[in-house]
Design a protein around this motif. Structure first.
Motif, short mmCIF file in Angstrom:
data_model
loop_
_atom_site.label_atom_id
_atom_site.label_comp_id
_atom_site.label_asym_id
_atom_site.label_seq_id
_atom_site.Cartn_x
_atom_site.Cartn_y
_atom_site.Cartn_z
N GLN A 1 6.19 9.15 -0.49
CA GLN A 1 5.40 9.19 0.75
C GLN A 1 4.11 9.97 0.55
O GLN A 1 3.05 9.59 1.08
N SER A 2 4.17 11.05 -0.22
CA SER A 2 2.94 11.81 -0.46
C SER A 2 1.95 11.01 -1.31
O SER A 2 0.73 11.09 -1.09
N GLN A 3 2.46 10.22 -2.26
CA GLN A 3 1.59 9.39 -3.09
C GLN A 3 1.07 8.18 -2.32
O GLN A 3 -0.02 7.67 -2.61
N ALA A 4 1.85 7.72 -1.34
CA ALA A 4 1.43 6.54 -0.58
C ALA A 4 0.16 6.79 0.20
O ALA A 4 -0.70 5.91 0.33
N HIS A 5 0.00 7.99 0.71
CA HIS A 5 -1.23 8.30 1.46
C HIS A 5 -2.45 8.19 0.55
O HIS A 5 -3.51 7.70 0.97
N LEU A 6 -2.31 8.62 -0.71
CA LEU A 6 -3.44 8.50 -1.64
C LEU A 6 -3.71 7.04 -1.97
O LEU A 6 -4.86 6.63 -2.12
N ALA A 7 -2.64 6.23 -2.11
CA ALA A 7 -2.82 4.82 -2.46
C ALA A 7 -3.52 4.07 -1.34
O ALA A 7 -4.36 3.19 -1.59
N VAL A 8 -3.20 4.41 -0.09
CA VAL A 8 -3.85 3.73 1.04
C VAL A 8 -5.35 4.02 1.03
O VAL A 8 -6.17 3.18 1.39
N GLU A 9 -5.71 5.22 0.58
CA GLU A 9 -7.13 5.59 0.50
C GLU A 9 -7.80 5.08 -0.78
O GLU A 9 -8.92 5.46 -1.09
N ASN A 10 -7.05 4.22 -1.55
CA ASN A 10 -7.57 3.66 -2.81
C ASN A 10 -7.94 4.74 -3.81
O ASN A 10 -8.91 4.61 -4.57
N PRO B 1 0.81 -1.23 0.00
CA PRO B 1 0.00 0.00 0.00
C PRO B 1 0.84 1.27 0.00
O PRO B 1 0.44 2.29 -0.57
N ASN B 2 2.00 1.23 0.67
CA ASN B 2 2.87 2.40 0.74
C ASN B 2 4.10 2.27 -0.15
O ASN B 2 4.99 3.11 -0.09
N GLY B 3 4.16 1.20 -0.93
CA GLY B 3 5.31 1.00 -1.80
C GLY B 3 6.55 0.53 -1.09
O GLY B 3 7.66 0.69 -1.61
N LYS B 4 6.41 -0.07 0.10
CA LYS B 4 7.59 -0.49 0.86
C LYS B 4 8.14 -1.84 0.42
O LYS B 4 9.20 -2.25 0.88
N GLY B 5 7.42 -2.54 -0.45
CA GLY B 5 7.95 -3.78 -0.96
C GLY B 5 7.09 -4.99 -0.67
O GLY B 5 5.95 -4.89 -0.20
N LEU B 6 7.65 -6.17 -0.93
CA LEU B 6 6.89 -7.41 -0.80
C LEU B 6 6.52 -7.70 0.64
O LEU B 6 5.41 -8.22 0.90
N HIS B 7 7.38 -7.39 1.58
CA HIS B 7 7.06 -7.70 2.97
C HIS B 7 5.83 -6.91 3.43
O HIS B 7 4.99 -7.43 4.17
N GLU B 8 5.68 -5.67 2.95
CA GLU B 8 4.48 -4.91 3.30
C GLU B 8 3.26 -5.46 2.59
O GLU B 8 2.18 -5.57 3.19
N ALA B 9 3.42 -5.87 1.34
CA ALA B 9 2.29 -6.40 0.58
C ALA B 9 1.76 -7.69 1.22
O ALA B 9 0.56 -7.96 1.15
N GLN B 10 2.63 -8.48 1.84
CA GLN B 10 2.20 -9.73 2.46
C GLN B 10 2.03 -9.62 3.97
O GLN B 10 1.86 -10.63 4.65
N GLY B 11 2.07 -8.39 4.50
CA GLY B 11 1.79 -8.18 5.92
C GLY B 11 2.86 -8.73 6.85
O GLY B 11 2.55 -9.17 7.96
N ILE B 12 4.12 -8.68 6.44
CA ILE B 12 5.22 -9.21 7.24
C ILE B 12 6.04 -8.04 7.78
O ILE B 12 6.46 -7.17 7.00
N PRO C 1 -7.59 6.36 -7.17
CA PRO C 1 -7.07 5.91 -8.48
C PRO C 1 -6.09 6.89 -9.10
O PRO C 1 -5.40 6.55 -10.05
N ASN C 2 -6.03 8.11 -8.58
CA ASN C 2 -5.11 9.10 -9.14
C ASN C 2 -3.71 9.01 -8.55
O ASN C 2 -2.81 9.72 -9.01
N SER C 3 -3.51 8.16 -7.55
CA SER C 3 -2.18 8.03 -6.96
C SER C 3 -1.26 7.29 -7.92
O SER C 3 -1.68 6.44 -8.71
N THR C 4 0.01 7.63 -7.85
CA THR C 4 1.00 7.01 -8.73
C THR C 4 1.08 5.51 -8.51
O THR C 4 1.14 4.72 -9.46
N LEU C 5 1.10 5.09 -7.25
CA LEU C 5 1.19 3.67 -6.93
C LEU C 5 -0.02 2.89 -7.45
O LEU C 5 0.12 1.80 -8.01
N SER C 6 -1.18 3.45 -7.29
CA SER C 6 -2.39 2.76 -7.76
C SER C 6 -2.38 2.60 -9.26
O SER C 6 -2.71 1.53 -9.80
N ARG C 7 -1.98 3.65 -9.99
CA ARG C 7 -1.93 3.56 -11.45
C ARG C 7 -0.92 2.51 -11.90
O ARG C 7 -1.15 1.76 -12.84
#
Length: 575
Positions: free
Chosen positions: A426-435, A353-364, A437-443
Motif C-alpha cells: 500500500q505504501s508503494q502503491a501511492h508512489l506508483a499512482v504518482e508515476n 496502479p495499486n497492484g490490485k490485479g487485472l480488474h484494476e488494470a482494465q478499470g473493472i 520510477p522509484n516505486s516497487t510496482l513501477s520498477r
C-alpha cells in the motif's frame, strides 16, 4: 299425478331394495338345494367339492379339483376367450423360465467342471503372472528425467540464491516479484508472531483454529480490494479448488478456459458439474459456447435458472504467461447470466496502479466479479490464499468450503507476514499512482517489458524458442513479469525435451543465472480426467524466466545474453 322426474326419485330406492331381496332369496334357495343332497340327482363338480370339504371329506374334495378347474376354464373360454389366450401365454412363459433356468445352470456347472485346472496348471500360471505397474512406464521415464532436473536451494540472500552449493546466482526463476521474501520488516513481523502465537494454528478455522490475526487478514484485504468480505485459506491451491467445489454441484455448468491451471481444473473435477471448455483467451469461441447452451435451453424447454452457471478463468495464466480478455468475458457473463470465478493469483501485486490485479488494470470494479481468488505467495512473499466476494459468497464457504472446514488454518506467523507485506504494498502503491520510477510496482512493470524486449533483441526468439505469450496473445501491453519459452523444434518426447531444457538451464547457471523449468506437462498431461470432462490441449515443457523489482536494466540484458549463449551451446546452432 306425479311428474316423471319425481317418480324416479321416489321409486329408485324401492327398486334397489327389491333387487337386493331378490338376490338374497336366490342365494338362499341355492344353499338349501346344496344342503338337501337327497333331492338332487347330480351336483355340479364345484358344488360337490365344496360339500365334500364341508362334510370333512377333504381327500374327495382334493380329487375333484381338476374337474372344477376344467369346468372353470371352459366357462371362461365361453365368456371371455381373450383372457384364456393371455393366461395360457403367461403359463407357458413361466414353465419356460423355470426349466430353461435349470438347463442353463446345468450347462454352467458342466463348463466349470471342464475348466477346472490341475495343480500343475495352477502352479504354472502363478509362476508366469506379473503384476501390472502402479504407474505407466512412460511416467517412470518422465519422473527420472524430472529428478535429474531438480535443483535444491541451499542458501538465499535477497535476489541471490545458491543451488546445490553452487556460487551465488541471480534468481530469475522464482515468483517473488516484489522482493517481499527477503524484506527485513516481514522477517521481524514473523518473529514477533512466533513469539506471541507459537508456530501452528493446530486446527481448522471452524474448530478452534481461528486466531485474531486471521480475522484481521480477511478484513484488511477486503478493505484494500474494496470487496464486501474475504475468506482466508491456508493454501492458495486449496483456495481455488475449494471455492469452485463449494458452489458448483452435479447438474450445474462450468465454462472454463482450456489453459486453466491444475488447482482450478481439480476444483472442476471435484464439483462433478458439467464442464465445457472454450479456446484459450478466445472471446469469440466463448460466445459460441454460450449461444449453444442458450439454444439447447430453448430446444429442451429448460430454464437457465434451473442450474448454476459459471465462467472460470485466470487473470495471468500460469501455463501461458498471458492475460485474459477480462472486459469481453465480463460483457458475455452479464449478457447470458453467468457468474465469474477469476483467479488473480499471479496478477495481484503485479498489475494495476495499486497492484490490485487485472480488474484494476482494465478499470473493472471488483463487484463485477463474483469470486476473486488471490495467492499470497508471488507478490507478498507469504503462504495462503484468499477468496473475495459478496457477503453471501464468503459466508457460504465457511460451511461448504472443504479447504476451510477440514484443513488446518494457516500458521499465525504466515498471516502476520502477509499483513506486513500488504502495508508495504500500500505504501508503494501511492508512489506508483504518482508515476514515481522509484516505486516497487513501477520498477517491476518496467522490468517485465524490458525482459520481453531483450529476448527479442538478442535473437533468442524465434530461432531457439517460441514465446508462449506472443503465440497466444498478440497484445503485449500488460507487463507480465515472467516468460515461458518452449523449444522451437521439440522432439515430441517429454523426457528428451526435459533433458535438453535441463542442460540449457545448467548452462545458464554456469553464466550466473538461475532459471526454472515449468514441468506442468509432467503432471497435467498424465492426470486422469473423469469421463465427460472435455479434452484439454496438452501442456508444454518450458523454461521460465522471471524478473522482479530488484533487477536493473543491466542484469536483464545480461540474462538475455546468457540465455542466448546457453541455447547456442546446447542446441549447437550458430547465429
Amino acid at each position: 299425478t306425479v311428474c316423471v322426474s319425481c317418480r324416479s326419485v321416489v321409486l329408485r330406492p324401492v327398486i334397489v331394495r327389491a333387487r337386493r331381496v331378490n338376490i338374497m332369496l336366490r342365494m338362499k334357495a341355492w344353499f338349501e338345494k346344496l344342503v338337501q343332497t337327497q333331492k338332487v340327482d347330480v351336483l355340479a363338480p364345484k358344488d360337490e367339492m365344496f360339500l365334500a370339504w364341508k362334510n370333512g371329506e377333504k381327500l374327495k374334495a382334493i380329487k375333484l379339483v381338476p374337474d372344477v378347474y376344467i369346468n372353470w376354464w371352459k366357462g371362461l373360454y365361453r365368456e371371455a376367450p381373450e383372457h384364456v389366450f393371455v393366461e395360457t401365454v403367461l403359463i407357458i412363459f413361466l414353465i419356460f423360465v423355470v426349466f430353461a433356468g435349470r438347463r442353463q445352470r446345468s450347462k454352467i456347472k458342466i463348463a466349470q467342471a471342464a475348466k477346472k485346472l490341475t495343480e500343475q496348471e495352477i502352479d504354472q500360471l502363478c509362476d508366469e503372472w506379473q503384476p501390472a505397474p502402479l504407474v505407466p512406464i512412460a511416467s517412470v521415464k518422465q519422473s527420472e528425467a524430472a529428478v535429474r532436473a531438480r535443483r535444491v536451494i541451499t542458501q538465499q540472500s535477497g535476489d541471490r540464491i545458491q543451488l546445490d552449493g553452487s556460487m551465488p546466482l541471480l534468481n530469475c526463476g522464482g515468483f517473488d516479484f516484489l522482493n517481499m521474501g527477503s524484506e527485513p520488516r516481514i522477517k521481524a513481523a514473523a518473529k514477533k508472531a512466533l513469539e506471541k502465537y507459537g508456530c501452528g494454528s493446530c486446527g481448522p478455522r471452524g474448530f478452534y483454529g481461528s486466531i485474531d490475526i486471521h480475522e484481521a487478514l480477511e478484513e484488511r484485504f477486503a478493505a484494500f480490494m474494496h470487496a464486501e468480505r474475504a475468506i482466508a485459506f491456508s493454501d492458495a491451491s486449496s483456495c481455488a479448488t475449494s471455492t469452485i467445489a463449494a458452489f458448483a454441484k452435479r447438474g450445474d455448468l462450468l465454462v472454463i478456459d482450456q489453459a486453466i491451471s491444475e488447482p482450478l481444473k481439480t476444483g472442476c473435477v471435484l464439483s462433478r458439474a458439467n464442464v465445457l471448455a472454450y479456446k484459450h483467451n478466445d472471446a469469440d469461441d466463448l460466445l459460441r459456447i454460450l449461444k449453444a447452451v442458450a439454444h439447447d435451453d430453448l430446444k429442451k424447454n429448460r430454464k437457465p435458472a434451473s442450474q448454476r452457471r459459471f465462467i472460470v478463468t485466470e487473470a495471468i495464466f500460469r501455463d501461458g504467461a498471458d492475460v485474459a480478455p477480462l472486459k469481453d468475458i465480463i460483457d458475455l457473463k452479464q449478457k447470458f447470466g453467468y457468474r465469474l470465478i477469476l483467479d488473480e493469483a499471479l496478477s495481484f501485486g503485479v498489475l494495476g496502479p495499486n497492484g490490485k490485479g487485472l480488474h484494476e488494470a482494465q478499470g473493472i470494479p471488483i463487484s463485477a466479479i463474483d469470486a476473486t481468488l488471490i495467492d499470497l505467495g508471488p507478490a507478498l512473499g507469504s503462504v495462503g490464499g484468499l477468496c473475495l466476494g459478496s457477503v453471501e459468497v464468503i459466508e457460504h464457504q465457511r460451511l461448504s468450503g472443504a479447504g476451510y472446514c477440514f484443513s488446518a488454518a494457516a500458521p499465525p506467523f504466515v498471516s502476520a507476514c502477509a499483513l506486513e507485506a500488504l502495508d508495504i504494498l500500500q505504501s508503494q502503491a501511492h508512489l506508483a499512482v504518482e508515476n514515481n520510477p522509484n516505486s516497487t510496482l513501477s520498477r517491476l512493470q518496467l522490468n517485465a517489458k524490458a525482459l520481453r524486449h531483450g529476448l527479442q533483441t538478442v535473437g533468442l526468439i524465434p530461432r531457439y524458442f517460441v514465446d508462449l505469450y506472443e503465440s497466444l496473445n498478440d497484445s503485449r501491453n500488460d507487463p507480465v513479469p515472467f516468460v515461458l519459452l518452449t523449444l522451437a523444434n521439440p522432439s515430441n518426447d517429454i523426457p528428451t525435451d526435459l533433458t535438453t531444457l535441463t542442460e540449457i538451464s545448467q548452462a545458464a547457471a554456469h553464466l550466473g543465472f538461475a532459471v526454472a523449468i515449468a514441468q506442468n506437462a509432467l503432471v497435467i498431461n498424465n492426470h486422469a480426467l473423469p469421463s465427460g470432462f472435455p479434452q484439454l490441449p496438452p501442456k508444454s515443457l518450458a523454461i521460465r524466466l522471471t524478473t522482479r523489482a530488484s533487477h536493473d536494466a543491466a542484469q536483464i540484458r545480461s540474462l538475455c545474453n546468457a540465455m542466448r549463449k546457453a541455447a547456442q551451446t546446447i542446441l549447437a546452432v550458430s547465429v
